[in-house]
Design a protein around this motif. Sequence first.
Motif, short mmCIF file in Angstrom:
data_model
loop_
_atom_site.label_atom_id
_atom_site.label_comp_id
_atom_site.label_asym_id
_atom_site.label_seq_id
_atom_site.Cartn_x
_atom_site.Cartn_y
_atom_site.Cartn_z
N ALA A 151 15.55 19.03 -45.42
CA ALA A 151 16.37 19.17 -44.64
C ALA A 151 16.65 17.64 -44.21
O ALA A 151 17.86 17.42 -43.61
CB ALA A 151 15.64 19.95 -43.38
N ALA A 179 19.22 20.35 -41.72
CA ALA A 179 18.07 21.20 -41.29
C ALA A 179 18.64 22.68 -41.41
O ALA A 179 18.10 23.58 -41.60
CB ALA A 179 17.87 20.96 -39.89
N GLN A 221 16.75 26.90 -42.84
CA GLN A 221 16.24 27.85 -41.53
C GLN A 221 16.27 29.18 -42.07
O GLN A 221 17.09 29.80 -42.80
CB GLN A 221 17.14 27.60 -40.37
#
Length: 923
Positions: A838, A843, A847
Amino acid sequence: MSKYDIPDLPSDDELGIDDEDLAEFLEDEESELSDEEMKALLGESRKPAPAPSPPRAKKEKRSSRKKPPADQEPRVDKESDAEEERPQAEGKQPSTAPDGPRSRWKGPVTMALLVFGAWFGSSSTAVPAAVPANAPDTAFSSARAMSHLVNVARMAHPPGSPEHERVRGYLLDELRDLGLEPEVQTATSMIRANRMLRSVTARNIVARIPGTDDTGAVLVTAHYDGRELSHAAADDGSGVVAILESLRALQAGEPLRNDLIVLLTDAEELGLLGARAFVGQHPWMADVGVVLGLEMRGAGGASVMFESGDASGGFLQAYKAAAPAPFANSISAAIYDLIPNDTDFTPFREAGKQGLNFAVVGRSHIYHQAYDNPANLQEGSLQHHGLNTLSMIRHLGSRDLSSVADPAVVYFTVPILGLVLYPKAWVWPLTGALALLWLVIAFAVTRRPRGFGGLVSGAVISLVSVGVVWGAGHWLNRWLPRFHPEAGMLDGSVFHSEGWYLLALCSLALTVVTTLLGLGRRMFTLPALSAGAGVVLVPLVVGFTYLMPDGAPNLQWPAIAFIAAVAAGSMGSKGVFGAMRWVVSAAAALVVLFVLSSILELVWLTLSIRTASLLGAAVVVALLMMMPALDALREPNSWWAPLTSLVLAGTFLGVGIARASPSPQRPLPSTLIYALDHDTGESWWATQPSRGAGDVSREWAETQASTTFDTTRSLEEFAPAGWSYDVAPAPWFDLPRPTVTISEDSVVDGLRHLRLFARSDLGAERVVFQFGEPGVSLTAINGRPPPTADRRGNPVDGPLQTVEHWGVPDTIIALDLTLEAADSVFAFTVIEQFYRPAELVGAEAFQRPPGLAPNVRTGSDRALIRTSISAPLTPVLRSELPPAEGLVTDSLAPGPALPDTGVTIIVEDTTPADTSSVADTLR
């Protein structure tokens, strides 16, 4: 017809009554026929009975037995509650008629006792309750230990990651707060497998508490590193915080006689490399008298003492005396040898040290997963871990450790009695005694009518039962994966929830055994059938004693209880004798369950449901040892127990399948990898191949990558290899290339000697070097020569083709190489594996919703960056180089600058070096 006329009555033949029926009726102890009447009725030929005698003063008791019509076969009720062997006249057969009215409660009560025994004998009852933070200062408190665990297991922290460095700093600070003076042992440690080498810059945390009169140091150890994606709360943050809380409690009490060495190892997950570095390189190793190891292979259940040294009988006695809740079984080491795992205790054991090794194996589906976090750890397991640690440190820290070798013992844990142990030398005599006792009983049974037939039938029932349930377990393993998308993607188990299937298997085994027993009881007596089961069981005990003597007690004592119950079966079936027979058989069944329940449970938890066939057969063996008690399940009728257990088997199977769907508690493994090749200028997203329609993990990967995975390839140019992935183009990120410096280049006797200094400017946790050219040999890494044997001590030959190194970011890796050909160019490949992808690609890409988790088996959630190096070779005078030992040592601090001397390779786009597929066999 007058009132005194007697009507014509049907004859015995017309009623279907034969001599055996008459004998059975007349032998009943409640029959009040006179001797003359008996002689008349049992005469050799049917003669008219003498004139009836005058009426008795006492009213005759009449048989309640109903006579069948003349046109029907005589019905003999062969479902008696418990059959008694009666003396038979010569040529007569044993009776199979009921001995009296059936009991309405004996069968259900027996079933309830069996269920209770299985539960009470399981390891779950050994787990103590959690202890709050306001416990006395000298007591171990799981709540206080959990406060440390929240800080240790905050994030994933594999070796070489910044989070790993933070955890090390936290532990050092906590040890200092306890008044200790901890140190960091920094060492290069390696293991080898064929042509692959794994190296790590291990940083062990060591501390020492001096004793008042040291006779040998007590060393307690756990590892503070974790797997790539795991928060490592259970494995092995629980062991680390158990040590911290134990140290706090120790500091609040009296000082120990012996020194205490605290060793929090690094790189255990990479091959016990921190522990190997301590054993092989640390000066305190010579002072170690006994080792206590703390491990985890799950996240719940009892803390099991599963491994000890070869001559540790005295330590087992100490464990029994000192531990508040000891739980151990000498078969554990044999089971442990069947799984591809080692612990930090292994190097100490190989070095000849004695000690005890503890582990928790429940909730094994959490093992090595990203959701191995504090919330998923059973706090009672941590409390049990801590009780074992604190009690054994106190006990061993206060005794004389100048001589620690004691004769080996065998041992097992049973409820109420606790840890039972006795010398290993007793194993064979005990097996011989029970085998002889069974032979006596079997001989006595064969001397009775139908005894030999019953014995053969009992053996057949046993073998058929084992075969049927073995086959059912095999079918279960082949059929269930279709309902479990996580099958084959977990490290500690096959499925998230396996307990329901084990219960289904146990219920099915009960169905099979009780059904076959009921059929056998229509023709043969219980003692004969039970003795026949011994034809299978007793040789099994003998074979187990020969092949696995440490595990023999787990069958010896159940077999002794079984033989006692069979012997009791020869008692009468009425009145006090019938009650005594039932009590003895029920007590024997509880002995079987108390001994075997926990070990069968631990076998399942350790080896998983993939051993369903073996587990099913073992359950059948346990049920056969309870055959005298199972006979009571034929009351009030012979069908209720098989039918009930069959319904339960189907129910448990249905619940397990219903719970197979992914959920936040049972997340589905999913794969997403970012791969970038500096040589070709290409980058890809990779995911695991689709499992068909409705593949939730595949849909998530396509959503995150904003593309469709329409190409399959093996990514063998990256490490790890051996997997096929579905790939799709990914955005290109301008990532820094590794820096490589040639600090020495010389030719001696026709061989070229190179010293390379390499550094990952990304700060990758894992750096892999692939040498595809033949004739390249690694002579040292960070100044240490590679091992010449694998981790099992087997010699390995041939040049190394793959070298990987783990360490703190920006650490220089020094490679000393020898080339057979003095070429002008040396080509190799560097693959950087970055476990914080990430930070490179954003990021959002990794997820996940609560029902998904990274797939640790497919290398998910990492970035793979490949760079080919083509190094120009120009011999450099040695006098122009600084001393090698001054550049790279085992105590090298993080982030040193690369040496200015030598040739710095500016990595450009080059022709890829010849690479080969690298299987991740060092795991």
